[in-house]
Design a protein around this motif. Structure first.
Motif, short mmCIF file in Angstrom:
data_model
loop_
_atom_site.label_atom_id
_atom_site.label_comp_id
_atom_site.label_asym_id
_atom_site.label_seq_id
_atom_site.Cartn_x
_atom_site.Cartn_y
_atom_site.Cartn_z
N UNK A 204 1.36 5.23 0.12
CA UNK A 204 0.55 6.33 0.67
C UNK A 204 0.16 7.33 -0.40
N UNK B 33 2.87 5.06 5.74
CA UNK B 33 4.32 5.04 5.70
C UNK B 33 4.88 6.43 5.53
N UNK B 34 4.15 7.26 4.87
CA UNK B 34 4.72 8.56 4.56
C UNK B 34 3.62 9.61 4.71
N UNK B 35 4.02 10.84 4.74
CA UNK B 35 3.05 11.91 4.89
C UNK B 35 3.29 13.00 3.87
N UNK B 36 2.53 14.06 3.96
CA UNK B 36 2.70 15.13 2.96
C UNK B 36 4.07 15.78 3.09
N UNK B 37 4.77 15.86 1.99
CA UNK B 37 6.09 16.51 1.99
C UNK B 37 7.19 15.66 2.61
N UNK B 38 6.90 14.39 2.86
CA UNK B 38 7.91 13.54 3.51
C UNK B 38 8.31 12.44 2.54
N UNK C 98 -0.10 10.68 0.10
CA UNK C 98 0.74 11.88 0.16
C UNK C 98 2.16 11.45 0.45
N UNK C 99 3.07 12.21 0.04
CA UNK C 99 4.48 11.86 0.30
C UNK C 99 4.98 10.85 -0.72
N UNK C 100 6.20 10.53 -0.65
CA UNK C 100 6.81 9.61 -1.62
C UNK C 100 7.52 8.48 -0.90
N UNK C 101 7.60 7.36 -1.57
CA UNK C 101 8.38 6.22 -1.06
C UNK C 101 9.47 5.92 -2.09
N UNK D 12 0.85 -1.19 0.00
CA UNK D 12 0.00 0.00 0.00
C UNK D 12 0.88 1.22 0.00
#
Lengths: 572, 449
Positions: free
Chosen positions: A257, B1-6, A259-262, A255
């Motif tokens: 997310x 796992x991640x958030x905005x801007x991260x 928002x944000x990047x992996x 999964x």
């Protein structure tokens, strides 16, 4: 690109009820609904001219939900009836027909609407007081120690839906099944927070109705190939089957997310990582002696294979709708993530079996405490099955309402005619002080009361679709149907055998009059009596709560419509 | 796992697995921490993840999700608690932002499910709910709107209208003496008066700041006429003393404030005195906040004639409208106002004022006419004749028990209507434009010149 059009000004109509268009729409709707009412009602086919699903029905919930009404006045009516049906499931047609009829009758009187509304509210309070009193002649109390009245209620609901195409034996069979299913959902032990369970309807189309059955527990559909016969499921040392219920996906998809990047470095496979975790979960389940794993979504084949080798049964793609009944039935808590396994969220089952009906295969989960049951419902074709499903849900809801208020009303039109004769009798003897309080004269009151009674009687007579006559007797006020084909004789005793609900036979010396006849007769109506024999076989019964609410909703909506003086319609 | 801007970087599978484990464990630990602090109910404005719901069920905590902003704000106000954000290291510290509730249960109303929570309130407001039922949704919305209107009206119950408020409304140049400054200070001392004398504010002596003086119309045709009268009913005394009424009539010239002419106090006082001398005055009940709201009785108290013209200058009423002044419903306010405007108009010599007064007076009657429209045929005429008769003969008014309405609200209504009419009558040209008009904040418009 859409074309910009000049906005049309709103349409302003004053005195909408005086318009012919509205009167025609109302009478059209009234005609449609009247012709659907009752066990001999005619069916309506809802057809989208472009193609696709066709619905053949006579039930108000299906009709009113799918009809597109353009007249604002008629839309108020349909919205109100739909609200009533969403709460009580039953007596939708009764409410709608009564409301149309009230609007037509009151409109034709030459009395100011505010006076009509005051008088009709007074009449409604008279009706409801009578219905709630002990001496009510059309009320039957439901005795939970004998199944006859309960069966009678369910049979009345089922047989009043002609689109199901059921004959008498099938109606009896299904009535017993529905009652059995309802009994399964009633909790055995009286706790403080006892709640009724759920009955899941399992579709089985293109089969005979007599093949329907009720099974305790849940049925989950599954393809056949996986199961070795005979089925042996791992049991714990206390001889129950532990079940683990997952609502998260066990397919090993990562999964990401929103928002944000992996960022994943080169050479790392997230899928392998996920699969390792899944296999760890599998090891944990095996160690915890779990016998059955049910997943709402998909289970990864590697995990399935691993569990199968360790004699743990798996069922996946169960679907969201089964999660709640499953957790209620087994006491398990649906696990939301594969990392969040904890021993306290397992549940227990008494047995697991494989059943097959027709060409479908099911995993049958049998719990210790049957609070959830499955009703396998069969019918010949798709449209008849849809109608039958609605009818069964209505019957179940009626039974649930009976638990709250163990009363039933006589069906077959007898309650309506009984109420009408009661009101006619009461309005002859009202004291003058009540007229003063309402600000109307005795004549006005009697005119409105006459309109009200005629509306009730027209509902009862719309049960007759076959050109015969409809009579009412002068003693009990019940409704009698004369078959067609006889010339109009005044000696009705030869032609009638039983009243509409079945409680009165023709043994006594009764006198009748035509229901829709003119009232030049000066004979005062005596107070209608209670039938002498209250318990008879095969009575037609209606739900008390649903019918009282229907009466109230019909009258209030009619008052609302009569009170409309302006309609402002936005034509954009 | 991640958030905005991260950005979340995975450099080994082991770390990936460990991160996921950490998320799960932390959620579980948070929930058990909440359970340890005896938290039983979580209210959330967003939809929580399934893992969170799972852990809350495991720890015996109920969750209500998707609360709207207004509900959150209301709960904040009732309980004094601000939203809890368990981030960072304080996640395992003391949870200070909790509120106590006495009960929490699901509730089935009609065919919808609700959660019924009994908060213990830290402010003066005790939370409670009003459930409205109707056959159709639209009717319910109208009932709700009507209730909101009723609450707004009740909030006006304790408002007063001081004379000085009206004085401050307009600024003009004339500096006539305002004796009533002192009077207004007196008016601040509360609503009760024990005087039995009537006090009249002479509008002419109010001074130029007071729009309430008569303007002599100088006959400039381009001036649109709008004479607006202020009319107030003044109550004084409590129930035991005979009630007196103070009538104040004044004129407001709305438009030409820059052209303020000299007031003609004599003329106006004559008018006022004339009205005052009429021996039939209807007094209406002063509604005391603590007294029984149901009592509606009406006495007639003739004007006391002790006041002379001199005292007019020195006396003034405490306020135009005192807190809690009410009248019975059914058109009484409009017919009374109509009667006194007509009466006033008869005393005046100027024809324009008379004409306008008569127009306003007749317009006021449209309200009771439409109120009586739904009853029998000529009930309005009967009612009107009864009231006018009673006024002319100094008799008590025919009362009804149907309800009450606030004089303050009616007063504001009449003022607003008259302002609106004035504005409309001052428009001499309506210009139609093609583009929608922009507000002042939009400075950059891409229109082509």
């Amino acid at each position: 690109m859409s074309r910009l059009e000049a906005k049309k000004p709103p349409l302003f109509i004053s005195e909408p009820l005086a318009e012919d268009v509205v009167g025609q729409s109302l009478s059209l709707l009234s005609g449609i609904l009247k012709s659907c009412y009752g066990p001999t009602g005619r069916l309506k086919q809802l057809h989208n001219g472009v193609g696709g699903y066709v619905c053949t029905t006579s039930q108000s919930s299906a009709l009113l939900g799918r009809l597109s009404v353009s007249q604002p006045v008629v839309r108020v009516l349909t919205a109100s009836v739909q609200n009533h049906v969403s709460r009580f499931s039953d007596c939708g047609l009764f409410t709608a027909i009564l409301c149309c009829s009230l609007v037509e009758n009151f409109k034709s009187l030459n009395i100011a609407p505010c006076t009509v509304i005051k008088i009709s509210r007074h009449l409604l309070s008279l009706c409801l007081d009578y219905l709630k009193s002990e001496a009510c002649g059309c009320r039957v109390s439901v005795d939970f120690s004998s199944v006859e009245t309960l069966l009678g209620l369910v049979r009345s609901v089922l047989s009043s839906k002609p689109a199901c195409m059921l004959h008498k034996r099938e109606v009896d069979h299904l009535a017993v099944l529905i009652l059995k299913a309802f009994m399964f959902t009633v909790p055995c032990h009286g706790e403080t927070n006892a709640a009724l369970g759920k009955c899941i309807i399992v579709p089985m189309k293109r089969r005979r109705v007599m093949n329907s059955m009720v099974l305790p527990g849940l049925l989950i559909e599954t393809p056949e190939i996986q199961w070795a016969k005979p089925l042996t499921v791992r049991r714990t040392h206390s001889d129950v089957i532990k079940i683990a219920l997952f609502c998260a996906s066990m397919a090993g998809d990562c999964l990401f997310p929103e928002e944000g990047t992996v960022t994943v470095h080169h050479g790392i496979s997230l899928e392998m990582a996920e699969l390792n975790q899944l296999l760890n979960v599998g090891k944990q389940l095996v160690n915890d002696e779990v016998g059955l794993v049910v997943c709402q979504k998909v289970i990864h084949p590697a995990l399935k294979q691993y569990l199968k080798e360790n004699r743990v049964m798996t069922v996946d793609r169960a679907g969201l709708s089964l999660m709640e009944p499953l957790s209620q039935m087994t006491g398990s808590k649906p696990i939301a993530s594969i990392h969040a396994l904890s021993p306290s969220c397992y549940g227990t089952l008494k047995d697991v079996r494989i059943e097959s009906f027709a060409s479908k295969h099911f995993v049958h989960l049998i719990p210790n405490d049957t609070v959830v049951c499955s009703l396998i419902l069969c019918n010949r074709n798709e449209t008849a099955w849809d109608e039958l499903k609605r009818a069964c849900e209505t019957a179940e809801h009626v039974l649930q309402l009976i638990v709250k208020e163990p009363l039933a009303l006589l069906g077959g039109g007898c309650t309506e005619t009984h109420l009408a004769s009661y009101i006619r009798h009461k309005t002859c003897y009202l004291p003058p002080s009540s007229f003063k309080g309402m600000g109307c004269s005795r004549t006005q009151y009697q005119l409105v009361a006459d309109g009200f009674c005629r509306s009730l009687e027209s509902v009862a007579s719309s049960l007759n679709h076959d050109d015969g006559e409809v009579l009412t007797d002068m003693v009990y006020g019940h409704c009698w149907f004369v078959p067609s084909g006889f010339p109009s004789v005044h000696n009705w005793t030869d032609l009638v055998s039983k009243c509409g609900c079945g409680i009165n036979g023709n043994a006594e010396n009764l006198s009748w009059r035509l229901l829709q006849g003119q009232f030049g007769c000066a004979t005062l109506q005596g107070c209608p009596k209670e039938p002498s024999v209250k318990t008879a076989d095969r009575l037609t019964l209606d739900s008390f709560v649903a019918k009282c609410s229907g009466l109230q909703v019909a009258l209030e909506t009619a008052n609302l419509i009569l009170d409309l003086s302006y309609v402002v319609e936005d034509q954009n | 796992l991640s958030g905005p801007g991260v950005e979340f970087v995975v450099d080994s599978e082991g770390r990936y697995e460990a991160s996921q484990h950490w998320i799960t464990r932390r959620t579980g630990a948070l929930m058990s921490h909440l359970q340890g602090n005896n938290v039983r109910l979580l209210l959330s404005s967003v939809k929580q993840e399934e893992e969170v719901i799972y852990y809350t069920k495991l720890h015996g905590i109920s969750v209500v999700e998707c609360l709207s902003e207004e509900e959150i704000a209301l709960i904040q106000e009732i309980t004094g608690v601000s939203p809890y954000t368990p981030f960072g290291d304080n996640a395992y510290g003391e949870i200070s932002e909790t509120a106590a509730a006495t009960f929490c249960q699901p509730l089935l109303l009609g065919s919808k499910r609700y959660v019924h929570v009994g908060f213990t309130s830290v402010c003066a407001f005790q939370p409670h709910c009003l459930i409205l039922c109707a056959p159709v949704d639209g009717v319910n919305e109208q009932h709700a709107a009507a209730l909101e209107g009723a609450f707004t009206m009740l909030q006006q119950l304790f408002k007063t209208v001081d004379q000085r408020e009206e004085c401050k409304a307009e600024a003009a140049q004339k500096q006539l003496v305002i004796e009533n400054i002192s009077c207004n200070q007196v008016s601040e001392c509360g609503a009760h008066r024990d005087e039995t004398e009537t006090q009249i504010i002479d509008p002419g002596l109010q001074g130029s700041e007071n729009p309430a003086y008569v303007q002599t119309y100088l006959g400039t045709p381009s001036n649109p006429i709008s004479h607006i009268k202020e009319f107030s009913i003044h109550f004084s005394g409590d129930v035991q003393k005979p009630r007196a009424e103070c009538e104040h009539l004044g004129n407001v010239h709305e438009n030409d404030r820059s052209d303020a002419r000299a007031a003609n106090p004599k003329k106006d006082s004559a008018a006022v005195l004339a009205a005052r001398n009429s021996s039939s005055v209807t007094a209406c009940e002063h509604l005391d906040a603590g007294k029984d709201l149901e009592k509606t009785s009406c006495d007639i108290v003739p004007f006391k004639h002790e006041d002379s013209c001199v005292s007019i200058a020195q006396n003034c009423s405490s306020s135009l409208i005192e807190a809690g002044s009410v009248l019975p419903v059914g058109g009484y306010f409009e017919i009374l106002l109509h009667y006194y405007i007509r009466y006033y108009a008869k005393q005046l010599q100027q024809s324009e004022v008379t004409v306008v007064s008569n127009v306003v007076a007749d317009a006021l009657l449209s309200i009771p006419k439409s109120l009586y429209r739904t009853t029998e045929q000529n009930s309005f005429t009967k009612f009107y004749l009864k009231v006018i008769n009673a006024l002319q003969k100094n008799q008590p008014l025919p009362m009804n028990e149907r309800g009450l309405e606030l004089v303050y609200c009616k007063y504001q209504l009449v003022i607003s209507v008259l302002h609106c009419v004035t504005e409309l009558l001052s428009i001499d040209l309506i210009l139609g434009v093609k583009r929608p008009l922009q507000k002042n904040e939009d400075c950059d418009s891409e229109d082509d010149f």
